[in-house]
Scaffold this motif. Structure first.
Motif, short mmCIF file in Angstrom:
data_model
loop_
_atom_site.label_atom_id
_atom_site.label_comp_id
_atom_site.label_asym_id
_atom_site.label_seq_id
_atom_site.Cartn_x
_atom_site.Cartn_y
_atom_site.Cartn_z
N VAL A 35 14.59 1.05 10.10
CA VAL A 35 13.51 1.51 9.23
C VAL A 35 14.05 1.64 7.82
N LYS A 36 13.41 0.97 6.89
CA LYS A 36 13.84 1.03 5.50
C LYS A 36 13.45 2.38 4.90
N PHE A 43 11.94 13.59 -2.93
CA PHE A 43 11.22 12.34 -2.96
C PHE A 43 11.84 11.40 -1.94
N LEU A 44 11.08 11.02 -0.95
CA LEU A 44 11.59 10.17 0.11
C LEU A 44 10.59 9.04 0.37
N PRO A 45 10.77 7.87 -0.24
CA PRO A 45 9.89 6.74 0.06
C PRO A 45 10.22 6.16 1.42
N LEU A 46 9.26 6.13 2.29
CA LEU A 46 9.46 5.73 3.68
C LEU A 46 8.60 4.51 3.97
N GLU A 47 9.24 3.39 4.29
CA GLU A 47 8.50 2.17 4.58
C GLU A 47 8.19 2.11 6.07
N LEU A 48 6.92 1.82 6.38
CA LEU A 48 6.49 1.70 7.76
C LEU A 48 6.52 0.27 8.27
N LEU A 94 0.87 -1.18 0.00
CA LEU A 94 0.00 0.00 0.00
C LEU A 94 0.90 1.22 0.00
N THR A 95 0.76 2.09 -1.00
CA THR A 95 1.63 3.26 -1.13
C THR A 95 0.78 4.53 -1.14
N ALA A 96 1.05 5.43 -0.20
CA ALA A 96 0.35 6.71 -0.10
C ALA A 96 1.33 7.85 -0.40
N LYS A 97 0.79 8.98 -0.86
CA LYS A 97 1.61 10.12 -1.25
C LYS A 97 1.26 11.33 -0.39
N VAL A 98 2.27 11.93 0.22
CA VAL A 98 2.11 13.13 1.05
C VAL A 98 2.96 14.24 0.46
N VAL A 99 2.37 15.42 0.28
CA VAL A 99 3.07 16.55 -0.33
C VAL A 99 3.22 17.67 0.71
N LYS A 102 2.79 -4.53 3.14
CA LYS A 102 3.85 -3.54 3.31
C LYS A 102 3.28 -2.15 3.08
N THR A 103 3.43 -1.27 4.07
CA THR A 103 2.90 0.08 4.00
C THR A 103 4.03 1.06 3.70
N ARG A 104 3.83 1.87 2.68
CA ARG A 104 4.86 2.80 2.24
C ARG A 104 4.26 4.20 2.07
#
Length: 297
Positions: free
Chosen positions: A40-41, A60-65, A11-16, A72-74
């Motif tokens: 933390v990846k 751009f910073l992909p952050l895996e939770l 699951l990938t969400a985008k925050v600006v 997998k939540t990203r």
């Protein structure tokens, strides 16, 4: 727009991060990137700078939770360029956002620039067919360590016209950075749960040790001082599940009800481990008459 990849269970969400030039958007991401624990990846942070603005296109910073019941939540973090000259780039970066953090410069001389950038955010969302009330939004009042600051009440009146939760911050030292990220992540995941009818989606609380201090802008015209909100209760330790209907899920569960995931069977209570059934236990030596009397009773 959130991305669901059921083949890879992601699951990938985008925050600006939005706001005027040099307000601290890039600093927020840089501090987040540098302060994440080693376990933390995190993806690679990309930044393009110019002479007039620290970020020309975006960070751009992909952050895996981590994995939540196999999913997998990203979260992907972006910033927009601060200058209005790059408004077309702002629109491209903002497109498909699941949540927005508006970073405002707390200096009194920057109130007009903050208000202009906030209106630009409203206009760009409107062109995409969205209203600002429909998208998760968190306000960050940054640079609270500088002199000649506008008051919190004044900033809420001038900028925070939709009474979004807000945080005071000093991004260069990390004050309020993690709390802002936690708040927008929680709002985004809860909004996705409502929008896509995914029961049990919430926010992961155990990523960083700091406690959230979110505050809600008071309704106008009267605006009392900021108030603190207690952090959500931690999830209790797992216990054996009864046959009766299960208790309601917490917001922090982060489980997608649509996924069919096997759950481990509950462990027997501690007192039951290593003990033989009482019916097979031999009576103590020397107390045979007493045992026989108890048997007759």
């Amino acid at each position: 727009m959130v991305l669901f990849n059921y083949s890879t269970r992601e699951l990938t969400a985008k925050v600006v991060y939005y706001g005027p030039g040099l307000c601290g958007k890039t600093t927020n991401l840089q501090y987040t990137y540098d302060s994440l624990p080693e376990n933390v990846k995190k993806g690679k942070m990309l930044s393009l700078a110019t002479k007039t603005d620290r970020t020309l296109f975006f960070d751009f910073l992909p952050l895996e939770l981590g994995r939540i019941r196999g999913m997998k939540t990203r979260v992907q973090l972006y910033t927009v360029p601060g200058q209005v000259f790059y408004n077309s780039t702002r629109k491209l970066v903002l497109k498909g956002a699941d949540g927005v953090v508006f970073v405002a410069d707390s200096q009194s001389k920057m109130l007009e620039a903050n208000a202009e950038s906030y209106k630009n955010l409203e206009d760009n969302l409107r062109e995409m067919g969205l209203r600002i009330e429909e998208i998760p939004l968190v306000m960050q009042f940054n640079k609270r360590d500088l002199p000649h600051l506008a008051s919190i009440e004044e900033m809420n009146a001038q900028i925070n016209r939709h009474n979004a939760p807000f945080y005071e911050a000093v991004a260069t030292s990390g004050i309020g950075v993690e709390d802002t990220l936690k708040a927008i992540t929680k709002l985004v995941l809860n909004n996705l749960a409502t929008k896509y009818k995914l029961d049990g989606v919430g926010v992961q609380e155990a990523q960083t040790p700091s406690q959230p201090v979110a505050r809600q802008a008071a309704p106008r015209p009267a605006a009392p001082g900021p108030r603190s909100v207690s952090p959500p209760a931690s999830r209790p330790a797992p216990v054996a599940r009864p046959a009766s209907p299960a208790p309601p899920r917490l917001e922090e569960d982060l489980a997608l009800e649509a996924l069919e995931v096997e759950e481990p069977s509950p462990e027997p209570p501690p007192e039951a481990k290593g003990k033989a059934p009482q019916a097979q236990a031999a009576p103590p030596k020397g107390n045979a008459p007493q045992a026989a009397s108890q048997a007759k009773q």
